[in-house]
Design a protein around this motif. Sequence first.
Motif, mmCIF file in Angstrom:
data_model
loop_
_atom_site.group_PDB
_atom_site.id
_atom_site.type_symbol
_atom_site.label_atom_id
_atom_site.label_comp_id
_atom_site.label_asym_id
_atom_site.label_seq_id
_atom_site.Cartn_x
_atom_site.Cartn_y
_atom_site.Cartn_z
ATOM 1 N N ALA B 195 0.850 -1.197 0.000
ATOM 2 C CA ALA B 195 0.000 0.000 0.000
ATOM 3 C C ALA B 195 0.887 1.250 0.000
ATOM 4 O O ALA B 195 2.063 1.191 0.330
ATOM 5 C CB ALA B 195 -0.910 -0.003 1.222
ATOM 6 N N VAL B 196 0.294 2.378 -0.390
ATOM 7 C CA VAL B 196 0.980 3.668 -0.378
ATOM 8 C C VAL B 196 0.522 4.385 0.895
ATOM 9 O O VAL B 196 -0.667 4.608 1.087
ATOM 10 C CB VAL B 196 0.603 4.493 -1.627
ATOM 11 C CG1 VAL B 196 1.325 5.834 -1.628
ATOM 12 C CG2 VAL B 196 0.922 3.698 -2.892
ATOM 13 N N VAL B 197 1.492 4.711 1.771
ATOM 14 C CA VAL B 197 1.123 5.159 3.112
ATOM 15 C C VAL B 197 1.434 6.636 3.337
ATOM 16 O O VAL B 197 2.532 7.104 3.030
ATOM 17 C CB VAL B 197 1.837 4.313 4.186
ATOM 18 C CG1 VAL B 197 1.405 4.759 5.584
ATOM 19 C CG2 VAL B 197 1.542 2.839 3.984
ATOM 20 N N PHE B 198 0.462 7.350 3.859
ATOM 21 C CA PHE B 198 0.620 8.737 4.276
ATOM 22 C C PHE B 198 0.462 8.776 5.791
ATOM 23 O O PHE B 198 -0.252 7.957 6.367
ATOM 24 C CB PHE B 198 -0.433 9.613 3.587
ATOM 25 C CG PHE B 198 -0.325 9.542 2.088
ATOM 26 C CD1 PHE B 198 0.491 10.420 1.395
ATOM 27 C CD2 PHE B 198 -0.990 8.546 1.377
ATOM 28 C CE1 PHE B 198 0.635 10.329 0.019
ATOM 29 C CE2 PHE B 198 -0.854 8.430 0.004
ATOM 30 C CZ PHE B 198 -0.039 9.335 -0.676
ATOM 31 N N VAL B 199 1.158 9.727 6.422
ATOM 32 C CA VAL B 199 1.118 9.782 7.887
ATOM 33 C C VAL B 199 0.906 11.216 8.359
ATOM 34 O O VAL B 199 1.154 12.167 7.613
ATOM 35 C CB VAL B 199 2.433 9.234 8.503
ATOM 36 C CG1 VAL B 199 2.629 7.766 8.145
ATOM 37 C CG2 VAL B 199 3.644 10.053 8.064
ATOM 38 N N THR B 200 0.418 11.348 9.599
ATOM 39 C CA THR B 200 0.404 12.653 10.255
ATOM 40 C C THR B 200 1.203 12.556 11.547
ATOM 41 O O THR B 200 1.333 11.479 12.135
ATOM 42 C CB THR B 200 -1.018 13.140 10.620
ATOM 43 O OG1 THR B 200 -1.522 12.324 11.687
ATOM 44 C CG2 THR B 200 -1.971 13.076 9.440
ATOM 45 N N SER B 201 1.736 13.705 11.962
ATOM 46 C CA SER B 201 2.398 13.802 13.257
ATOM 47 C C SER B 201 2.464 15.276 13.630
ATOM 48 O O SER B 201 2.340 16.140 12.754
ATOM 49 C CB SER B 201 3.804 13.213 13.210
ATOM 50 O OG SER B 201 4.478 13.457 14.438
ATOM 51 N N GLY B 202 2.665 15.555 14.898
ATOM 52 C CA GLY B 202 2.896 16.928 15.308
ATOM 53 C C GLY B 202 4.372 17.299 15.242
ATOM 54 O O GLY B 202 4.740 18.443 15.430
ATOM 55 N N SER B 203 5.212 16.299 14.954
ATOM 56 C CA SER B 203 6.666 16.499 14.977
ATOM 57 C C SER B 203 7.266 16.292 13.592
ATOM 58 O O SER B 203 7.076 15.237 12.965
ATOM 59 C CB SER B 203 7.287 15.515 15.985
ATOM 60 O OG SER B 203 8.563 15.103 15.559
ATOM 61 N N GLY B 204 8.021 17.294 13.128
ATOM 62 C CA GLY B 204 8.702 17.181 11.836
ATOM 63 C C GLY B 204 9.695 16.039 11.814
ATOM 64 O O GLY B 204 9.827 15.333 10.813
ATOM 65 N N ASP B 205 10.393 15.837 12.943
ATOM 66 C CA ASP B 205 11.359 14.739 13.014
ATOM 67 C C ASP B 205 10.682 13.388 12.814
ATOM 68 O O ASP B 205 11.221 12.491 12.158
ATOM 69 C CB ASP B 205 12.053 14.735 14.388
ATOM 70 C CG ASP B 205 13.030 15.906 14.519
ATOM 71 O OD1 ASP B 205 13.340 16.548 13.490
ATOM 72 O OD2 ASP B 205 13.459 16.176 15.662
ATOM 73 N N LYS B 206 9.500 13.239 13.408
ATOM 74 C CA LYS B 206 8.787 11.958 13.272
ATOM 75 C C LYS B 206 8.323 11.742 11.835
ATOM 76 O O LYS B 206 8.329 10.620 11.333
ATOM 77 C CB LYS B 206 7.608 11.898 14.243
ATOM 78 C CG LYS B 206 8.043 11.776 15.715
ATOM 79 C CD LYS B 206 6.879 11.550 16.667
ATOM 80 C CE LYS B 206 7.383 11.469 18.115
ATOM 81 N NZ LYS B 206 6.285 11.232 19.084
#
Lengths: 357, 357
Positions: B195-206
């Motif tokens: 699958a093609v995965v997109f993510v969210t986070s509050g941290s740019g490093d993550k």
Amino acid sequence: MKAITIEKVEGKPGKVYYPLKLIDLPISTPKPTEVTVKLLAAALNHRDHFIRQHLYPGISFDSIPLLADGAGIVTSTGSAVPTSWLGKRVVLAPGRGWDSDPAGPESDVYAILGGTKHAPTGTLQEYISVPVSEVEEAPLHLDAVESAAIPLCGLTAFRAVFTKGQVQAGQNVLITGIGGGVALMALAFCCAKGAVVFVTSGSGDKLVAAKELGASAGVSYKSTAWEKDLKGLLPRSRPYLDVVIDGAGGDVAARTVPLLKRGGKIVSYGMTLAPQTPFTMSAVLKNIDLMGSTMGSRKEFGDMVEFVRDKQLRPVISKVADGISIDSLEPLFEDMKEGRQFGKLVVKIAPEDTAKL
Amino acid sequence: MKAITIEKVEGKPGKVYYPLKLIDLPISTPKPTEVTVKLLAAALNHRDHFIRQHLYPGISFDSIPLLADGAGIVTSTGSAVPTSWLGKRVVLAPGRGWDSDPAGPESDVYAILGGTKHAPTGTLQEYISVPVSEVEEAPLHLDAVESAAIPLCGLTAFRAVFTKGQVQAGQNVLITGIGGGVALMALAFCCAKGAVVFVTSGSGDKLVAAKELGASAGVSYKSTAWEKDLKGLLPRSRPYLDVVIDGAGGDVAARTVPLLKRGGKIVSYGMTLAPQTPFTMSAVLKNIDLMGSTMGSRKEFGDMVEFVRDKQLRPVISKVADGISIDSLEPLFEDMKEGRQFGKLVVKIAPEDTAKL
């Protein structure tokens, strides 16, 4: 021939109520893959009430007749359609652009018949031409009024109950707001499948009527804690709900999560009570699914008509108006506005026997 | 042998933070169908943080050690267990009472290991005796720390991604809050599936770290309209999401419904942002399902370990503490409290080589 559309007048969405307009349309001749159907009956759905209030996208004020539900007799066949279709009584698929994908329409232009710019046509007219692939033979045990009462609500209920809810014999099912067309078809389908059905309504009369139609028990949603009343009615041998079929939204999910079994399903086909329903951590911890369900595919429509035929089901008819006229139509919309109906509101367009070829 | 539980002190749920307590327990001998496992490593989950805050039902202050995740070496077998199990490295199923029903636990007493009155035992101890049916051989490509990092988060992610989300190769999947154990296992599973995965986070490093692990792109949930940022990242050939795997709740569903395809799925395995998420009429009209998913069955656990072995997957380890002591444990809980971790927080209980029999 006579047809009815709506007339554009000033007014904001939700405040306006567009008047009906009687128009004259030519009778179309069928294209090669089409049949022309002399409509014997057509039926109302909630969307028609929303269209008149401008609470529905893409409303048409031109020549697209209102209504999505219709049944009639094939009077003419296109050059590529076998003439054996002539004289057959048929029901019309209420939507276009969704073939068979269980997930949802394959097409970006899925359209329901009646009253919008996307709609290819509508059923509030005397004759209609549609692709032969968009009709099913009407079940023989139903008259034209009953046949016309089935398509949109039957399809919506069938998908909600079976494709989404996966209702099985012996399961406990709650159907909220009994009296609406979808809820009553869902009741018929669940009972025919052998499920045990519970219902809610704000009207004691409707609860009694639902029991006569096969519901095991019902509770008034005017009771402050109706979910507790319902809990007391569940059988001791299976003291939980397997599936909820809901057209209300609002707090229905929050109230029913504690009654559902682990992995139970809430199928939402509408939200008349409030425009959203909160999904809670309790539902997550019980592995519960809250499933949106709207209309259904052409395949589901065929399966639904076959199920009605096989189980010899009859739709509940609330009121029948006689003929295509504004005077005959308005009392049906009036019933819908007041929430008085118990079952379908149908327009008889032509007498059954005059249609025999 | 050493084990760690929590100590009861005064304080209200959510305000209190129960101190860890080092206790001494006898090493149990296995019952006929059990194996005794010398634990090499154990791992933390969010529930352990909730337990210390008294935000979890049925907390035990007695002799049930904390933690649900563990891996070790079989050092003793019950009389009904083949001795071929001796010396095998195993991972422990993190829950009991859920055999194979895809809907949810068959049993009313489903229990997760560690820290509660219902829990049969916990993994924060040197030896543990469990039914042989509750262990799987650890994948050979993983060391003990990695093996211990897998059970609870792997199981939760596997059920959410495959049983509920039905993720397929080529689909676009959004995983929210990347950095948590479940989200990172979900990322590994989705990538392994193609699958093609997109993510969210509050941290740019993550976000950067997630891309190194295989994510296609990520957006910061601190952006006021992150769903628009995300929309711009979707491939032109498939400009929608198929599945959302969410542990945040709140407005995630409302923001992602417009990006989901018709019939798309939002799988909710937790709600760290808000205790509920509204399901809207837009979701109903798109035939979208909002699905609760918690833990998984014994069968799903076996399938998950097999998938990890087959695809040679490795869990992401955030920090490893050395030995069963309060001083070694507290920094792990501190990371969880501050949301600093990226991956699993693991306790190394015994050195790998001393365990070889």
